[in-house]
Structure formats: C-alpha cells, structure tokens
Motif scaffolding. Structure first.
Motif, PDB file in Angstrom:
ATOM      1  N   PHE A 257      48.698  37.218  41.194  1.00 40.42           N
ATOM      2  CA  PHE A 257      47.278  37.530  41.079  1.00 40.42           C
ATOM      3  C   PHE A 257      46.763  38.171  42.363  1.00 40.42           C
ATOM      4  N   TYR A 258      47.183  37.678  43.512  1.00 41.31           N
ATOM      5  CA  TYR A 258      46.748  38.264  44.781  1.00 41.31           C
ATOM      6  C   TYR A 258      47.108  39.752  44.832  1.00 41.31           C
ATOM      7  N   GLU A 259      48.308  40.085  44.374  1.00 38.48           N
ATOM      8  CA  GLU A 259      48.721  41.491  44.345  1.00 38.48           C
ATOM      9  C   GLU A 259      47.830  42.300  43.413  1.00 38.48           C
ATOM     10  N   GLU A 260      47.532  41.740  42.238  1.00 39.55           N
ATOM     11  CA  GLU A 260      46.648  42.429  41.292  1.00 39.55           C
ATOM     12  C   GLU A 260      45.244  42.585  41.887  1.00 39.55           C
ATOM     13  N   PHE A 261      44.765  41.552  42.554  1.00 38.08           N
ATOM     14  CA  PHE A 261      43.431  41.567  43.139  1.00 38.08           C
ATOM     15  C   PHE A 261      43.336  42.602  44.254  1.00 38.08           C
ATOM     16  N   GLN A 262      44.366  42.670  45.083  1.00 36.09           N
ATOM     17  CA  GLN A 262      44.389  43.679  46.138  1.00 36.09           C
ATOM     18  C   GLN A 262      44.389  45.081  45.548  1.00 36.09           C
ATOM     19  N   HIS A 263      45.185  45.257  44.505  1.00 39.33           N
ATOM     20  CA  HIS A 263      45.275  46.563  43.850  1.00 39.33           C
ATOM     21  C   HIS A 263      43.957  46.938  43.192  1.00 39.33           C
ATOM     22  N   LEU A 264      43.248  45.937  42.679  1.00 39.79           N
ATOM     23  CA  LEU A 264      41.960  46.170  42.022  1.00 39.79           C
ATOM     24  C   LEU A 264      40.946  46.794  42.979  1.00 39.79           C
ATOM     25  N   CYS A 265      41.089  46.507  44.248  1.00 38.56           N
ATOM     26  CA  CYS A 265      40.151  47.017  45.253  1.00 38.56           C
ATOM     27  C   CYS A 265      40.480  48.441  45.690  1.00 38.56           C
ATOM     28  N   GLU A 266      41.604  48.989  45.232  1.00 34.76           N
ATOM     29  CA  GLU A 266      41.984  50.351  45.592  1.00 34.76           C
ATOM     30  C   GLU A 266      41.278  51.359  44.681  1.00 34.76           C
ATOM     31  N   PRO A 267      41.240  52.660  45.082  1.00 36.77           N
ATOM     32  CA  PRO A 267      40.459  53.660  44.329  1.00 36.77           C
ATOM     33  C   PRO A 267      40.769  53.727  42.841  1.00 36.77           C
ATOM     34  N   ARG A 268      42.027  53.698  42.459  1.00 36.70           N
ATOM     35  CA  ARG A 268      42.395  53.775  41.038  1.00 36.70           C
ATOM     36  C   ARG A 268      42.830  52.422  40.496  1.00 36.70           C
ATOM     37  N   GLY A 269      42.560  51.364  41.257  1.00 36.05           N
ATOM     38  CA  GLY A 269      43.079  50.058  40.879  1.00 36.05           C
ATOM     39  C   GLY A 269      42.577  49.548  39.547  1.00 36.05           C
TER      40      GLY A 269
END
Length: 341
Positions: A257-269
């Motif tokens: 989930f942490y990886e998904e959450f970090q990715h969610l904060c990226e421009p195309r996340g």
C-alpha cells in the motif's frame, strides 16, 4: 497495548537473519550493545508479543520460524524498517475497533503511518455501518493513519489502492488469485476474503486525515458465521490450505500500500492506479444492483472513472455512483450472486 523498543527490534532483526539457528547470548549482546540482563528482558517482552523465540540454557536463543501465533509489533516494525509506515505499530489483545483507536491518535496529532492491530474486535465495522465479525485469532484486523494531500473527491482512490495492495500481495506471497469488487472488497471465487473501510476527517478545502481499516479472514470457518453470511465469505486458509504467515502477510500488505500511495502522489499516479484497478475488478462488465439510500438501480457496470466513481449503464441511461453498495447479479438474470459474479 504492546509496542516495540529499540532493543527488541534490534534482536528481532538479528534473529530474523538467522532463522532456526542458535545464537549465543554473548553474540546478541555484542550486536545490540546491551547487557545480558537487557537481552533477557527484551526476549521476555518479545514472547509477550508472540514473537517465537526459544531460550536454550547455556546455548543461547533461537527464532522458530514456524511458531508465530499473533501479531508482534517488533516483528512488523522490523519488516517495515526501510519505509515510514508502521512506525509505531501498536497491538491490542481486545478492543472495540482499530478504527476508533487510530482516529483518537489522529485527533491528538499522530503522524502518518501509525499502524494498529487487534487480536479481537468487539465492535468491528464494515461499510454502511455493518458489523464485521472479528473473533480472536481468526483474522487480521488493523488500521493505519494517513494524512494525504488529496482533494475530498479523490478519497475513493485510497480504497482502490488498498484493495489492489491486498489483492496483489495475496497473489505474490500466497499464490491466491483474488479479484476486486467495487469499491473495496477482495474476493476469492466470488466470496469475500477481505473488507476495507476508509474514513476521513475533512473540510471543504482539505483532508485532515484518513484512516484505512482492513479485516482479512484468515481462518474463520462458515459454521462460526451467521447463516446469511456462510455462502458469502471465505478464508485465506480455505484458499491456500497452508499455514498463514501473519506478520509477513500484514507487513507485505502495508508495504505494498505504501508503494501504491507514493505512486498516487506522482503526476500520472491516479490514472495508472485506476487502470490497474480496472484490470482486476470483476464488477466491471457485470450485471449489478446498486443500492444508494432508498433507491435500487439495476444495470451493467461499465467502468470506473479516474476518481474511482462507478459508471453503470441502466435502462434510463448512464449513472455515476461515487459511493454505493453494489451486488453482483447472475448473468442472464437478476438473482443476487453473493459478493461476487
């Protein structure tokens, strides 16, 4: 309440690197840089947590890799040592709800990443205020705290991200081919393995915090469930027919989930998250009955939008549902198919 400290965590990290190997007390003292008395006290604390460490007189200590019985905060924090989530990890024997505890900590200013487990919940809850059966030793019940930089209409993405994290972890760690039911149920063979609850404290212009709660059925058998749930729920034990590594599973889900959450904060996340969710969500393409308030709408689930909203084609046209209760229907009819297609 159980929690770790620096000595216990250092011992766990060392013992995990030497599974089923006898490690002398002197070796542990040298590694942790504490006295033999401090090591002995820390080992007793680890046993209280449920961490399976054996004391062998005149020989040392041994981590018994197959002996876990409950969630150990020291074990969880050691497995999550390189990410900010899970610090601290707290474990309770019996509480009303992990959601209640995390929200109380959140209101007191706790930082993002706080993780709370319970062996048993007396007031476990699911979506729409439903109760969630949480008997001792039969599941993983935990909640964690987020302070996301998301708009209010994007909060549904947290549920989607959590469902993906659970689904992908079960496949990678236990070879369980699970699927997703919108918005946040994890299914195996059409029956529910895991429920997810996302709650938040919000104002029109900001999200103060969000609390994600998970209830994962590890080994609860049908005879222990109410009659109306027996055909709708399954367990990881049934799906795997093997011992379940509780601590490794819980830590792996939090890490994913942490990886998904970090990715969610990226421009195309957000876009990429929803694309991945669509591929694994069996609601899309299914005949569904959508319950929202006093209204029941039937149709075909066509898509999930970039904000996590369900798109349903009905006889009166397309409808959008940011939040609702969905029942999958049997193809070719309108008989509810419990918790799955």
């Amino acid at each position: 309440m159980l929690r770790t400290n620096s000595t216990k965590r250092a011992l766990v990290e060392y013992l995990l690197r030497h599974p089923d190997t006898i490690v002398s007390g002197a070796e542990l003292c040298g590694h942790v840089n504490v006295s033999r008395q401090a090591v002995s006290k820390a080992v007793e604390g680890l046993r209280e947590e449920g961490f399976p460490v054996e004391s062998l007189p005149q020989r040392g200590y041994r981590f018994q890799s197959a002996g876990e019985t409950r969630i150990s905060p020291s074990w969880i924090e050691s497995l999550l040592g390189d990410i900010p989530f899970g610090h601290p990890t707290l474990a309770f024997e019996r509480i009303a709800s992990t959601q209640f505890v995390v929200k109380e900590f959140a209101r007191d200013g706790a930082e993002q990443g706080l993780l709370v487990f319970a062996d048993e919940q007396t007031q476990g809850r699911g979506r729409l205020g439903r109760s969630w059966e949480s008997p001792r030793g039969k599941g993983l019940y935990f909640s964690f705290l987020l302070r996301p930089s998301l708009r209010m209409n994007e909060l549904q993405l947290l549920s989607l991200a959590t469902g993906l994290a659970v689904r992908d972890t079960l496949e990678e760690l236990l070879d369980v081919s699970a699927t997703l039911k919108w918005p946040n149920d994890v299914l195996w063979r059409g029956r529910k393995l895991c429920g997810i609850l996302c709650e938040a404290a919000i104002e029109p212009d900001r999200v103060h915090y969000a609390v994600i709660g998970l209830g994962i059925n590890l080994s609860l058998s049908p005879e222990h469930l109410p009659e109306d749930l027996r055909q709708r729920v399954t367990s990881i034990e049934e799906a795997t027919e093997r011992n379940i590594p509780k601590n490794a599973l819980a830590a792996a889900i939090v890490r994913r989930f942490y990886e998904e959450f970090q990715h969610l904060c990226e421009p195309r996340g957000a876009l990429e998250l929803v694309e991945a969710y669509r591929r694994k969500c069996e609601t899309i393409g299914s005949a569904v009955s959508v319950l929202t308030g006093d209204e029941v709408i039937q149709g075909t689930a066509m898509d999930v939008t970039g904000e996590g909203t369900l798109v349903v084609e009905t006889s009166q046209g397309r409808r959008l549902f940011p939040a609702a209760d969905v029942v999958h229907l049997r193809r070719g009819g309108d008989v509810p198919f419990p918790e799955g297609r």
